[in-house]
Motif scaffolding. Structure first.
Motif, PDB file in Angstrom:
ATOM      1  N   ASN A 133      23.528  36.878  40.292  1.00  0.00           N
ATOM      2  CA  ASN A 133      23.428  38.334  40.242  1.00  0.00           C
ATOM      3  C   ASN A 133      23.878  38.836  38.877  1.00  0.00           C
ATOM      4  OD1 ASN A 133      22.801  38.271  43.008  1.00  0.00           O
ATOM      5  ND2 ASN A 133      24.945  38.500  43.594  1.00  0.00           N
ATOM      6  N   ALA A 134      23.369  39.983  38.472  1.00  0.00           N
ATOM      7  CA  ALA A 134      23.812  40.641  37.244  1.00  0.00           C
ATOM      8  C   ALA A 134      24.505  41.947  37.606  1.00  0.00           C
ATOM      9  CB  ALA A 134      22.631  40.922  36.317  1.00  0.00           C
ATOM     10  N   HIS A 135      25.645  42.223  36.953  1.00  0.00           N
ATOM     11  CA  HIS A 135      26.416  43.441  37.197  1.00  0.00           C
ATOM     12  C   HIS A 135      26.712  44.101  35.856  1.00  0.00           C
ATOM     13  CE1 HIS A 135      28.573  40.706  40.418  1.00  0.00           C
ATOM     14  NE2 HIS A 135      27.306  40.913  40.730  1.00  0.00           N
ATOM     15  N   VAL A 136      26.739  45.435  35.831  1.00  0.00           N
ATOM     16  CA  VAL A 136      27.188  46.171  34.655  1.00  0.00           C
ATOM     17  C   VAL A 136      28.195  47.225  35.099  1.00  0.00           C
ATOM     18  CG1 VAL A 136      25.345  47.926  34.731  1.00  0.00           C
ATOM     19  CG2 VAL A 136      26.433  47.347  32.542  1.00  0.00           C
ATOM     20  N   GLY A 137      29.200  47.445  34.282  1.00  0.00           N
ATOM     21  CA  GLY A 137      30.263  48.410  34.588  1.00  0.00           C
ATOM     22  C   GLY A 137      31.590  47.876  34.092  1.00  0.00           C
ATOM     23  N   ILE A 138      32.662  48.289  34.726  1.00  0.00           N
ATOM     24  CA  ILE A 138      34.007  47.831  34.349  1.00  0.00           C
ATOM     25  C   ILE A 138      34.572  46.960  35.472  1.00  0.00           C
ATOM     26  CG2 ILE A 138      36.383  48.505  33.863  1.00  0.00           C
ATOM     27  CD1 ILE A 138      35.316  51.138  32.729  1.00  0.00           C
ATOM     28  N   TYR A 139      34.960  45.753  35.119  1.00  0.00           N
ATOM     29  CA  TYR A 139      35.750  44.900  36.014  1.00  0.00           C
ATOM     30  C   TYR A 139      36.857  44.328  35.138  1.00  0.00           C
ATOM     31  CZ  TYR A 139      37.047  41.065  39.157  1.00  0.00           C
ATOM     32  OH  TYR A 139      37.747  40.194  39.966  1.00  0.00           O
ATOM     33  N   ARG A 140      38.112  44.620  35.490  1.00  0.00           N
ATOM     34  CA  ARG A 140      39.196  44.230  34.603  1.00  0.00           C
ATOM     35  C   ARG A 140      40.471  43.927  35.376  1.00  0.00           C
ATOM     36  NH1 ARG A 140      41.486  49.655  31.459  1.00  0.00           N
ATOM     37  NH2 ARG A 140      42.565  50.577  33.250  1.00  0.00           N
ATOM     38  N   ALA A 141      41.368  43.223  34.710  1.00  0.00           N
ATOM     39  CA  ALA A 141      42.717  43.084  35.229  1.00  0.00           C
ATOM     40  C   ALA A 141      43.381  44.454  35.212  1.00  0.00           C
ATOM     41  CB  ALA A 141      43.513  42.105  34.367  1.00  0.00           C
ATOM     42  N   ALA A 142      44.126  44.786  36.274  1.00  0.00           N
ATOM     43  CA  ALA A 142      44.818  46.069  36.318  1.00  0.00           C
ATOM     44  C   ALA A 142      45.741  46.189  35.105  1.00  0.00           C
ATOM     45  CB  ALA A 142      45.612  46.185  37.608  1.00  0.00           C
ATOM     46  N   GLN A 143      45.691  47.336  34.432  1.00  0.00           N
ATOM     47  CA  GLN A 143      46.466  47.511  33.207  1.00  0.00           C
ATOM     48  C   GLN A 143      46.736  48.978  32.933  1.00  0.00           C
ATOM     49  OE1 GLN A 143      43.676  46.303  29.737  1.00  0.00           O
ATOM     50  NE2 GLN A 143      42.799  45.350  31.568  1.00  0.00           N
ATOM     51  N   ASN A 144      47.666  49.209  32.048  1.00  0.00           N
ATOM     52  CA  ASN A 144      48.179  50.545  31.801  1.00  0.00           C
ATOM     53  C   ASN A 144      47.462  51.208  30.632  1.00  0.00           C
ATOM     54  OD1 ASN A 144      49.859  52.734  32.250  1.00  0.00           O
ATOM     55  ND2 ASN A 144      51.461  51.987  30.875  1.00  0.00           N
ATOM     56  N   GLN A 145      46.128  51.105  30.619  1.00  0.00           N
ATOM     57  CA  GLN A 145      45.292  51.757  29.622  1.00  0.00           C
ATOM     58  C   GLN A 145      44.083  52.389  30.303  1.00  0.00           C
ATOM     59  OE1 GLN A 145      46.276  48.486  28.942  1.00  0.00           O
ATOM     60  NE2 GLN A 145      47.781  48.955  27.366  1.00  0.00           N
ATOM     61  N   VAL A 146      43.652  53.529  29.772  1.00  0.00           N
ATOM     62  CA  VAL A 146      42.429  54.173  30.249  1.00  0.00           C
ATOM     63  C   VAL A 146      41.250  53.582  29.478  1.00  0.00           C
ATOM     64  CG1 VAL A 146      41.189  56.352  30.496  1.00  0.00           C
ATOM     65  CG2 VAL A 146      43.672  56.278  30.811  1.00  0.00           C
ATOM     66  N   LEU A 147      40.146  53.352  30.168  1.00  0.00           N
ATOM     67  CA  LEU A 147      38.936  52.848  29.524  1.00  0.00           C
ATOM     68  C   LEU A 147      37.741  53.668  29.975  1.00  0.00           C
ATOM     69  CD1 LEU A 147      37.553  50.709  27.724  1.00  0.00           C
ATOM     70  CD2 LEU A 147      37.234  49.333  29.807  1.00  0.00           C
ATOM     71  N   HIS A 148      37.007  54.214  29.000  1.00  0.00           N
ATOM     72  CA  HIS A 148      35.731  54.887  29.238  1.00  0.00           C
ATOM     73  C   HIS A 148      34.619  54.016  28.663  1.00  0.00           C
ATOM     74  CE1 HIS A 148      38.715  58.195  29.150  1.00  0.00           C
ATOM     75  NE2 HIS A 148      37.922  58.812  30.012  1.00  0.00           N
ATOM     76  N   TYR A 149      33.592  53.767  29.451  1.00  0.00           N
ATOM     77  CA  TYR A 149      32.490  52.888  29.056  1.00  0.00           C
ATOM     78  C   TYR A 149      31.191  53.544  29.488  1.00  0.00           C
ATOM     79  CZ  TYR A 149      29.592  48.561  29.352  1.00  0.00           C
ATOM     80  OH  TYR A 149      28.600  47.601  29.235  1.00  0.00           O
ATOM     81  N   SER A 150      30.400  54.005  28.518  1.00  0.00           N
ATOM     82  CA  SER A 150      29.130  54.676  28.794  1.00  0.00           C
ATOM     83  C   SER A 150      27.977  53.726  28.531  1.00  0.00           C
ATOM     84  CB  SER A 150      28.976  55.912  27.904  1.00  0.00           C
ATOM     85  OG  SER A 150      30.006  56.850  28.139  1.00  0.00           O
ATOM     86  N   ILE A 151      26.946  53.785  29.389  1.00  0.00           N
ATOM     87  CA  ILE A 151      25.753  52.964  29.180  1.00  0.00           C
ATOM     88  C   ILE A 151      24.507  53.826  29.323  1.00  0.00           C
ATOM     89  CG2 ILE A 151      26.959  50.947  30.096  1.00  0.00           C
ATOM     90  CD1 ILE A 151      25.001  51.150  32.536  1.00  0.00           C
TER      91      ILE A 151
END
Length: 282
Positions: A251-269
């Motif tokens: 399968n192919a996925h797009v978006g945010i998958y991350r280790a929980a962390q104390n930073q905000v991340l914005h990712y536009s596609i």
């Protein structure tokens, strides 16, 4: 209406015919060798389950880990200065959970023996965000079954004080299954480079898994129209590897998958497309 989800609803995630096609969008674009429809977001919608529908195709969310992540939103302008884009957002999180996830399926049940497929999209990171402190996946290819971590992934490199990208692959030498690394390590990094936040970039992945001992898998990468990598080797896992149930599909996925962390991340596609030829994705 076709739905692309882990169950392969409507068969929408499978391979498809070649030729060119155009999306139902205010900015109609044709891509050579297009599979299905491009996701251009100008006329898209997001429902209560966070699935996104564009040009009659619904892309389901992949196992949301709603630990400080926001519902995907449509924002203007898109990458071309008009229309819309999709914004993924993960907020600072210091709770008990270990991961944060908000990503969509863009293809399911892709055969490992199905030949090269090209996945291209425009993306932007927010210049006001802090650099990641732990791993962040922006696009991944996950072999179906008990295969552990993705067999291919575009990630942000943590702890380097810049917006550095890397592409990782996994195979029978490099893997992370049942919390155990492979004999050569967790993953093989085949490419890295730094991008500028606050600007749109275009990324393309040519992806052809091959889990056989002959190792004829291939990954090709383009950044902003320039080919930056052409790698060959073992890619993915054979059936029953390590006694696991592993299928010959991914399968192919797009978006945010991350280790929980104390930073905000914005990712536009924007302008996500799958093609059978490189020129259609670049």
């Amino acid at each position: 209406m076709t739905t692309i989800s882990a169950c392969g609803g409507g068969g929408g995630g499978g391979g498809g015919g070649g030729g060119s096609a155009s999306a139902s969008s205010s900015t109609t674009t044709s891509y050579a060798g297009l599979i299905g429809q491009p996701i251009q977001f100008d006329s898209a919608s997001v429902d209560a389950s966070w699935a996104v529908t564009d040009a009659g195709v619904t892309y389901a969310l992949n196992n949301v880990a709603n630990n400080g992540v926001e519902a995907p939103t449509l924002v203007a302008p898109g990458s071309g200065g008009s229309g819309k884009a999709m914004l993924y957002q993960a907020n600072s999180y210091t709770g008990a959970a270990t991961t944060q996830r908000v990503e969509h399926y863009t293809a399911t049940a892709q055969s490992l023996s199905g030949g090269m497929r090209y996945y291209g999209w425009d993306f932007k990171l927010d210049a006001g965000d802090s650099y990641p402190a732990n791993w962040v996946i922006l696009h991944q290819f996950r072999q179906e079954g008990d295969s552990g971590s993705p067999i291919g992934a575009l990630e942000l490199v943590p702890g380097v004080g810049s917006w550095k990208l890397q592409f990782l692959v996994r195979n029978t030498d490099y893997y992370f299954i049942d919390s155990t690394n492979g004999p050569s390590g967790n993953s093989l990094t085949i490419w890295t480079d730094t991008v500028t936040a606050g600007s749109w970039h275009r990324f393309v992945i040519g992806f052809r898994p091959d889990a056989s001992a002959s190792g004829t898998g291939q990954v090709q990468l383009w950044l902003d129209g320039v080919q930056v990598k052409d790698w060959t080797g073992k890619l993915g896992f054979p059936a029953s590897f390590l006694g696991k149930t592993i299928y010959g599909t991914y399968n192919a996925h797009v978006g945010i998958y991350r280790a929980a962390q104390n930073q905000v991340l914005h990712y536009s596609i924007d302008n996500y497309r799958r093609t059978t030829v490189a020129s259609g994705a670049i």
